[in-house]
Scaffold this motif. Structure first.
Motif, mmCIF file in Angstrom:
data_model
loop_
_atom_site.group_PDB
_atom_site.id
_atom_site.type_symbol
_atom_site.label_atom_id
_atom_site.label_comp_id
_atom_site.label_asym_id
_atom_site.label_seq_id
_atom_site.Cartn_x
_atom_site.Cartn_y
_atom_site.Cartn_z
ATOM 1 N N HIS A 174 1.128 -1.285 0.053
ATOM 2 C CA HIS A 174 -0.109 0.057 -0.136
ATOM 3 C C HIS A 174 0.820 1.326 -0.054
ATOM 4 O O HIS A 174 2.094 1.108 0.184
ATOM 5 N N CYS A 210 -4.897 5.778 0.021
ATOM 6 C CA CYS A 210 -3.698 4.609 -0.330
ATOM 7 C C CYS A 210 -3.358 5.120 -2.008
ATOM 8 O O CYS A 210 -4.311 5.390 -2.630
ATOM 9 N N CYS A 214 -3.787 -1.651 -4.840
ATOM 10 C CA CYS A 214 -3.606 -2.706 -3.911
ATOM 11 C C CYS A 214 -5.085 -3.858 -3.819
ATOM 12 O O CYS A 214 -4.783 -4.595 -3.249
ATOM 13 N N HIS A 218 -8.971 -0.339 -3.610
ATOM 14 C CA HIS A 218 -7.730 0.476 -3.575
ATOM 15 C C HIS A 218 -8.218 2.066 -3.244
ATOM 16 O O HIS A 218 -7.815 2.694 -2.510
HETATM 17 CU CU1 CUA Z 1 -4.159 0.060 -0.172
HETATM 18 CU CU2 CUA Z 1 -4.307 0.900 -2.573
#
Ligand code: CUA
Length: 354
Positions: A174, A210, A214, A218
């Motif tokens: 992340h 973030c 991910c 996300h």
């Molecule tokens: Cu955690 Cu993008």
């Protein structure tokens, strides 16, 4: 679009996009409106680079326009070959030296800022505030080192002081990004710890995202940083240390909710203490600005979240339908009355979209 309209299509598109996107700016999520030390340093670098780019662009365009006009082919000279001047030493020295100087002007402050932002040696001081950050699909855990307290999603810090973050991930990579206060830093799985520091100038609620793809949610992995005065911060730490996870709620519904929560949710979540569980620590949950980092803190939203979290944040770890809707209502009553500290509830820009 046909004819002259077609010719300007990209211009129209660009103009419209500029207008639309200019509305996207949120003060507390903008690297262009720094409210902290790191963000200020980064904006200075952006300004220097853009200034150099504009300088080069203007000079090159001016020379280009001059040559275009001055050496335009004239009538009767269609077959004239101009004097050939390759190998002009003076010119070659000039256009080699000028870019070197420009690169140096850019490199010196960039290298300085890189070392400055990477200098987290201040955390060795025994009075320094250090926080262990763990990125998870799709939420953030903040553990206050040596204090036995932890929060999720909302990070409390004092203003005017460097707060050191030591970061890793529990699953995939992340990236902790807090544009208006500092830069961004990846969190890696394993024991590869990345460190950075935050220094907020003013009280306020700052938005973070973030910044590393991910998984499916996300873009929903948001967090908040709440900067309060140093006195208020001390008060908050005190409040958080004195949380009684067993405290009996006032209403009957919340009492039932507490029992349901203890039976169904405690294997992943925690209230009080500093444990980093499978799920977020829910201490002070009733004072959170957002539910799951993204929804307004209404009971309706919380019940939706408890009963079907995957609909709201696809791919997250919380199982659906652990409890019935009726039971979820009681759990929501319990969680929303968990108000362990008033600190930070009245800071500017709280619960606003600015
Ligand atoms: Cu955690 Cu993008």
């Amino acid at each position: 679009m046909r004819g002259w309209m077609g010719k300007f299509r990209s211009l129209f598109l660009f103009g419209a996009l500029t207008l639309i996107l200019s509305g996207c700016g949120v003060d507390n999520l903008s690297a262009l409106k720094p409210k902290g030390y790191g963000a200020e340093l980064l904006l200075d670098l952006m300004i220097i680079s853009i200034a150099i780019m504009i300088f080069v662009f203007v000079i090159v365009m001016a020379i280009y326009a001059f040559v275009l006009i001055r050496y335009k082919q004239k009538k009767g000279q269609e077959h004239l070959i101009p004097k050939q001047t390759e190998g002009n030493k003076a010119l070659e020295v000039i256009w080699t030296v000028i870019p070197i100087i420009l690169l140096l002007v850019l490199a010196v402050p960039t290298v300085q800022a890189t070392f400055d932002l990477a200098d987290t040696s201040g955390q060795d001081d025994e009075n320094a505030i250090t926080i262990d950050v763990i990125g998870n699909q799709y939420w953030w855990h903040f553990n206050y080192a040596g204090q036995e307290i932890a929060t999720s999603q909302e990070l409390y810090i004092p203003t005017g002081e460097r707060v050191y973050l030591n970061m890793k991930s529990s699953d995939v990579i992340h990236s902790f990004w807090l544009p208006s206060i500092a830069g961004k830093m990846d969190t890696n799985p394993g024991e590869n710890i990345n460190s950075m520091y935050l220094e907020a100038y003013e009280e306020g609620v700052y938005w973070g995202h973030c910044a590393e793809l991910c998984g499916p949610s996300h873009s929903l992995m948001d967090f908040r940083v709440i900067a309060v005065s140093p006195d208020e911060f001390d008060q908050w730490v005190e409040d958080m240390k004195n949380v009684d996870p067993e405290a009996t709620p006032e209403t009957a519904s919340a009492q039932e909710g507490q029992e349901l929560f203890n039976n169904n949710c405690m294997s992943c979540h925690a209230i009080g203490g500093s444990s980093a569980g499978v799920g977020p620590n829910l201490t002070n949950f009733g004072n959170r600005e957002k539910i799951a980092g993204i929804m307004d803190p209404s009971k309706e939203n919380l019940v939706d979240w408890i009963t079907n979290p995957d609909e709201i944040k696809p791919g997250n770890q919380m199982p659906a339908n652990i409890v019935s809707k009726e039971e979820a209502n009681k759990i929501a009553d319990y969680l929303l009355q968990l108000k362990h500290s008033d600190v930070g509830t009245d800071v500017p820009t709280r619960n606003s979209d600015e």
